[in-house]
Structure formats: C-alpha cells, structure tokens
Motif scaffolding. Sequence first.
Motif, PDB file in Angstrom:
ATOM      1  N   MET A   1       0.764  -1.192  -0.052  1.00  0.00           N
ATOM      2  CA  MET A   1      -0.040  -0.021  -0.119  1.00  0.00           C
ATOM      3  C   MET A   1       0.855   1.097  -0.031  1.00  0.00           C
ATOM      4  O   MET A   1       1.727   1.319   0.775  1.00  0.00           O
ATOM      5  N   PRO A   2       0.635   2.268  -1.117  1.00  0.00           N
ATOM      6  CA  PRO A   2       1.500   3.391  -0.956  1.00  0.00           C
ATOM      7  C   PRO A   2       1.331   4.174   0.165  1.00  0.00           C
ATOM      8  O   PRO A   2      -0.016   4.378   0.958  1.00  0.00           O
ATOM      9  N   PRO A   3       2.271   5.334   0.661  1.00  0.00           N
ATOM     10  CA  PRO A   3       2.124   5.975   1.808  1.00  0.00           C
ATOM     11  C   PRO A   3       0.959   6.915   1.497  1.00  0.00           C
ATOM     12  O   PRO A   3       0.859   7.351   0.259  1.00  0.00           O
ATOM     13  N   LEU A   4       0.208   7.540   2.428  1.00  0.00           N
ATOM     14  CA  LEU A   4      -0.809   8.401   2.554  1.00  0.00           C
ATOM     15  C   LEU A   4      -0.028   9.863   2.399  1.00  0.00           C
ATOM     16  O   LEU A   4      -0.723  10.861   1.904  1.00  0.00           O
ATOM     17  N   TYR A   5       1.052   9.758   2.887  1.00  0.00           N
ATOM     18  CA  TYR A   5       1.695  11.417   3.014  1.00  0.00           C
ATOM     19  C   TYR A   5       2.916  11.283   3.225  1.00  0.00           C
ATOM     20  O   TYR A   5       3.670  10.169   3.557  1.00  0.00           O
ATOM     21  N   GLU A   6       3.744  12.167   3.074  1.00  0.00           N
ATOM     22  CA  GLU A   6       5.289  12.352   3.378  1.00  0.00           C
ATOM     23  C   GLU A   6       5.154  13.579   4.532  1.00  0.00           C
ATOM     24  O   GLU A   6       4.453  14.681   4.507  1.00  0.00           O
ATOM     25  N   VAL A   7       6.544  13.450   5.283  1.00  0.00           N
ATOM     26  CA  VAL A   7       6.490  14.453   6.325  1.00  0.00           C
ATOM     27  C   VAL A   7       7.502  15.311   5.735  1.00  0.00           C
ATOM     28  O   VAL A   7       8.340  15.267   5.389  1.00  0.00           O
ATOM     29  N   LEU A  18       4.824  18.088  16.174  1.00  0.00           N
ATOM     30  CA  LEU A  18       4.199  19.039  15.254  1.00  0.00           C
ATOM     31  C   LEU A  18       4.810  18.651  13.857  1.00  0.00           C
ATOM     32  O   LEU A  18       6.018  18.466  13.669  1.00  0.00           O
ATOM     33  N   ALA A  19       3.949  18.225  12.995  1.00  0.00           N
ATOM     34  CA  ALA A  19       4.296  17.904  11.636  1.00  0.00           C
ATOM     35  C   ALA A  19       3.588  18.742  10.449  1.00  0.00           C
ATOM     36  O   ALA A  19       2.500  18.918  10.461  1.00  0.00           O
ATOM     37  N   GLU A  20       4.296  19.121   9.462  1.00  0.00           N
ATOM     38  CA  GLU A  20       3.881  19.396   8.329  1.00  0.00           C
ATOM     39  C   GLU A  20       3.788  18.209   7.173  1.00  0.00           C
ATOM     40  O   GLU A  20       4.887  17.849   6.930  1.00  0.00           O
ATOM     41  N   ILE A  21       2.657  17.997   6.608  1.00  0.00           N
ATOM     42  CA  ILE A  21       2.736  16.903   5.849  1.00  0.00           C
ATOM     43  C   ILE A  21       2.168  17.235   4.451  1.00  0.00           C
ATOM     44  O   ILE A  21       1.586  18.126   4.220  1.00  0.00           O
ATOM     45  N   LYS A  22       2.378  16.279   3.500  1.00  0.00           N
ATOM     46  CA  LYS A  22       1.917  16.464   2.121  1.00  0.00           C
ATOM     47  C   LYS A  22       1.230  15.185   1.910  1.00  0.00           C
ATOM     48  O   LYS A  22       1.850  14.117   1.829  1.00  0.00           O
ATOM     49  N   LEU A 100       2.555   6.961  16.191  1.00  0.00           N
ATOM     50  CA  LEU A 100       2.007   8.219  15.808  1.00  0.00           C
ATOM     51  C   LEU A 100       1.813   8.187  14.291  1.00  0.00           C
ATOM     52  O   LEU A 100       0.715   9.053  13.808  1.00  0.00           O
ATOM     53  N   MET A 101       2.501   7.457  13.625  1.00  0.00           N
ATOM     54  CA  MET A 101       1.979   7.252  12.252  1.00  0.00           C
ATOM     55  C   MET A 101       0.792   6.741  12.075  1.00  0.00           C
ATOM     56  O   MET A 101      -0.085   6.967  10.895  1.00  0.00           O
ATOM     57  N   ARG A 102       0.440   5.493  12.815  1.00  0.00           N
ATOM     58  CA  ARG A 102      -1.043   4.866  13.002  1.00  0.00           C
ATOM     59  C   ARG A 102      -2.104   5.869  13.342  1.00  0.00           C
ATOM     60  O   ARG A 102      -3.035   6.075  12.438  1.00  0.00           O
ATOM     61  N   LEU A 103      -1.753   6.897  14.254  1.00  0.00           N
ATOM     62  CA  LEU A 103      -2.593   7.938  14.355  1.00  0.00           C
ATOM     63  C   LEU A 103      -2.986   8.956  13.273  1.00  0.00           C
ATOM     64  O   LEU A 103      -4.045   9.328  12.853  1.00  0.00           O
ATOM     65  N   VAL A 104      -1.895   9.257  12.649  1.00  0.00           N
ATOM     66  CA  VAL A 104      -1.990  10.277  11.574  1.00  0.00           C
ATOM     67  C   VAL A 104      -2.567   9.549  10.456  1.00  0.00           C
ATOM     68  O   VAL A 104      -3.763   9.998   9.674  1.00  0.00           O
TER      69      VAL A 104
END
Length: 109
Positions: A1-7, A18-22, A100-104
């Motif tokens: 499964m491809p990632p949903l976002y990058e940090v 605190l993270a900015e994601i794309k 935290l990755m799971r939470l996001v």
Amino acid sequence: MPPLYEVLFLFSAPQGHLAEIKRLDLPADTPKATVYQWLWIQAATVTALQFVDMADGPHPQRTFKEGRLRFDDRQGELCFASGRTVQLSTEVDKTLPQSLMRLVNLHLS
C-alpha cells in the motif's frame, strides 16, 4: 500500500509532535490547503492546525488560526492563541514514531 503522506517538517516536544505533511493520496487538482497540512500530534489525538500565513528567512514563521510557529534548523517555538507555549526540537530525519504514524493514518482516513 503506498504511503498516504510524506513529512515535510517535524518537531518534537515532551507534550507532542508538530508535523507538516503533504498528502500523496489526493488528485492533482486538490486545493493546497488540503494537500499540505500542519498536525499537532499528542498521545492519542491528532489536531489539524488551520494555516493562515507564512514568512521565510533565517527564522521562518508559520501563522495558524490556533497560534504561531517560529523555527530554525535546530529548534522551534509553538505559541498557541490560548497563551500556552511549547518548546520544540527540529527532527532532521522527519520520521514519526510508528504509534504516531498510525494515528495520522487514522486521522487522514
């Protein structure tokens, strides 16, 4: 499964991260405000901060409806509108802990 976002940016403190994601899972014509998100991540919650403005330079700044972030390549300070201030450390490797990755991922789904 491809990632949903990058940090793109990651900061840590004893109180949270605190993270900015794309987002990587959205169509190309999706508004930037949806693609790029700032998230305040604590033990069991993810809160999206509402981006207002930014300033770059030696001490970049991001303004959110909920407060203001000032940072450099080593540290940052998140000042919430309520008056609470969080001292942050810049995480160069931009890797969230697995929990935290799971939470996001849950937050984005």
